[in-house]
Design an enzyme around this catalytic site. Structure first.
Site, mmCIF file in Angstrom:
data_model
loop_
_atom_site.group_PDB
_atom_site.id
_atom_site.type_symbol
_atom_site.label_atom_id
_atom_site.label_comp_id
_atom_site.label_asym_id
_atom_site.label_seq_id
_atom_site.Cartn_x
_atom_site.Cartn_y
_atom_site.Cartn_z
ATOM 1 N N TRP A 102 -6.981 16.850 34.058
ATOM 2 C CA TRP A 102 -6.044 17.506 33.120
ATOM 3 C C TRP A 102 -6.784 18.031 31.908
ATOM 4 C CZ3 TRP A 102 -2.284 18.832 35.836
ATOM 5 C CH2 TRP A 102 -1.706 17.980 36.785
ATOM 6 N N ASP A 169 -3.094 15.415 24.431
ATOM 7 C CA ASP A 169 -2.231 15.377 25.615
ATOM 8 C C ASP A 169 -1.939 13.902 25.898
ATOM 9 O OD1 ASP A 169 -1.069 15.355 28.100
ATOM 10 O OD2 ASP A 169 -2.643 16.504 29.110
ATOM 11 N N LYS A 193 6.317 11.327 33.129
ATOM 12 C CA LYS A 193 5.490 10.139 33.315
ATOM 13 C C LYS A 193 6.103 8.931 32.601
ATOM 14 C CE LYS A 193 2.360 12.793 35.318
ATOM 15 N NZ LYS A 193 1.534 13.704 34.545
HETATM 16 C C1 LIG Z 1 0.785 15.049 34.775
HETATM 17 C C2 LIG Z 1 -0.107 15.430 33.670
HETATM 18 C C3 LIG Z 1 -0.227 16.768 33.238
HETATM 19 C C4 LIG Z 1 0.485 17.911 33.923
HETATM 20 O O1 LIG Z 1 1.819 17.902 33.602
HETATM 21 P P1 LIG Z 1 2.819 19.030 34.120
HETATM 22 O O2 LIG Z 1 4.067 18.655 33.400
HETATM 23 O O3 LIG Z 1 2.894 18.906 35.609
HETATM 24 O O4 LIG Z 1 2.289 20.355 33.721
HETATM 25 C C5 LIG Z 1 -1.046 17.037 32.168
HETATM 26 N N1 LIG Z 1 -1.732 16.052 31.537
HETATM 27 C C6 LIG Z 1 -1.643 14.769 31.922
HETATM 28 C C7 LIG Z 1 -2.417 13.724 31.191
HETATM 29 C C8 LIG Z 1 -0.830 14.423 32.998
HETATM 30 O O5 LIG Z 1 -0.745 13.137 33.387
#
Ligand SMILES: *Cc1c(COP(=O)(O)O)cnc(C)c1O
Length: 356
Positions: A102, A169, A193
């Site tokens: 990511w 993030d 998540k």
């Molecule tokens: C799942 C995830 C993403 C991607 O998220 P989307 O909502 O599918 O775009 C980005 N960063 C992290 C750390 C993730 O776990």
């Protein structure tokens, strides 16, 4: 049979949230209408949006500190692009820490906007640790990191000091622990998540950092426009926002991030202890960087795989397979995961040992 869902995302939510969200689909606030059919401009839905925003800031300890909370669409993946668009100046420069798939996805998007410096990367070791001791350039528009690496099972325990805006993030560990969230200028997280269903991304922004690039930003990509329209520039994902609000209410009633952090530590310790004790298993991530949210591990002997797979499936466990880029197993034990479910997994690991 009771299921124990260790899926990495979309993932488990508290049972009471599933129940309340279901009820609102049938009859929202005793209005005789479904949450899915009412106007997003109605008084009732505006109250939902406002409560979700207020709870997000409150749980992060950011109320009254110059932050705004937005519930946007496009996933965390769209924030990879929206962040450089809103923060990187013309001929500007940003720095990134590369800790996984990511993080490197975010780096790729930023490259289209200007110079993108990768201060450190753990790619050569398949991202099984968090780099430390790197230097952050001083002439940057922002520094970006990923607090928890969902795929690899590593988590940042400390964040670097920099005078530039710190952007993080937090898709897979937001609201999971009590840290100083005011060190960040932007925090973003896909809901699916640790907060709600797929379909919305929480973006928490310190307002004073916006409007400094001189770029002409298209409205849907412009954080300032979303703030001005109170997260309703266009129709927001009403059900995802409502369900996220329910999860945030659940967390507040539980005692907030301080209380959940203790529970998350208990769950993770239980599982890591078994991984370290049981001679049939080993952990994937370097011990000091182990994630409290995504626990990655493998069998020492691949021949045991069919037997172990049968055991955990028989125990009602699902979603335990590791990401294809790591292999082995990954137990995602987000906020909503009960300790009892982690115990069921630990018991299955012990059962394998007894059988072999
Ligand atoms: C799942 C995830 C993403 C991607 O998220 P989307 O909502 O599918 O775009 C980005 N960063 C992290 C750390 C993730 O776990």
């Amino acid at each position: 049979m009771k299921k124990h869902n260790f899926s990495a995302g979309p993932s488990i939510l508290p049972q009471e949230v599933f129940e309340k969200a279901s009820q609102a689909v049938l009859n929202f606030n005793n209005s005789g209408l479904s949450i899915l059919e009412i106007s997003h401009r109605s008084k009732d839905f505006i109250a939902v949006m406002e409560e979700a925003q207020a709870l997000a800031l409150e749980l992060l300890g950011l109320t009254g500190k110059g932050y705004q909370a937005l519930f946007l669409q496009g996933g965390a993946s769209l924030e990879f692009l929206r962040i450089p668009y809103n923060l990187m100046k013309e001929n500007g420069k940003a720095a990134y820490l590369d800790t996984g798939t990511w993080a490197s996805g975010a780096i790729k998007q930023a490259k289209a906007f200007g110079e993108t410096v990768v201060v450190a990367s753990s790619k050569d070791d398949n991202y099984n640790f968090i780099p430390k001791g790197y230097e952050i350039p001083t002439d940057i528009d922002y520094f970006h990191c990923t607090s928890n690496n969902t795929i690899f099972g590593t988590q940042m325990k400390e964040f670097p000091k920099t005078d530039a805006p710190l952007v993080c993030d937090m898709s897979s560990d937001i609201f999971s622990k009590d840290i100083d969230y005011s060190q960040f200028s932007i925090i973003y997280a896909g809901a699916q998540k640790n907060m709600g269903p797929a379909g919305t991304t929480l973006v928490v922004i310190k307002e004073e950092i916006l409007g400094k690039t001189g770029r002409n930003i298209p409205a849907m990509l412009d954080y300032s426009q979303h703030i001005a329209k109170e997260s309703m520039y266009n129709t927001p994902p009403v059900f995802a926002v409502y369900t996220s609000m329910l999860t945030l209410q659940w967390l507040k009633n539980l005692g907030g991030v301080e209380a959940i952090e203790k529970m998350n530590e208990t769950k993770a310790n239980l599982l890591y202890k078994e991984i370290d004790r049981n001679p049939l298993f080993k952990g994937v991530a370097k011990a000091e960087d182990r994630s409290l949210m995504n626990v990655t591990f493998t069998l020492n002997n691949e021949e045991h795989q069919p037997i172990f797979d049968e055991l955990w499936k028989a125990a009602g466990i699902s979603g335990l397979n590791g990401h294809r880029s790591v292999g082995g197993y990954r137990a995602s034990i987000y906020n909503a995961m009960p300790l009892e479910s982690v115990q069921v997994l630990v018991d299955a690991m012990k059962e394998l040992e007894n059988k072999i």
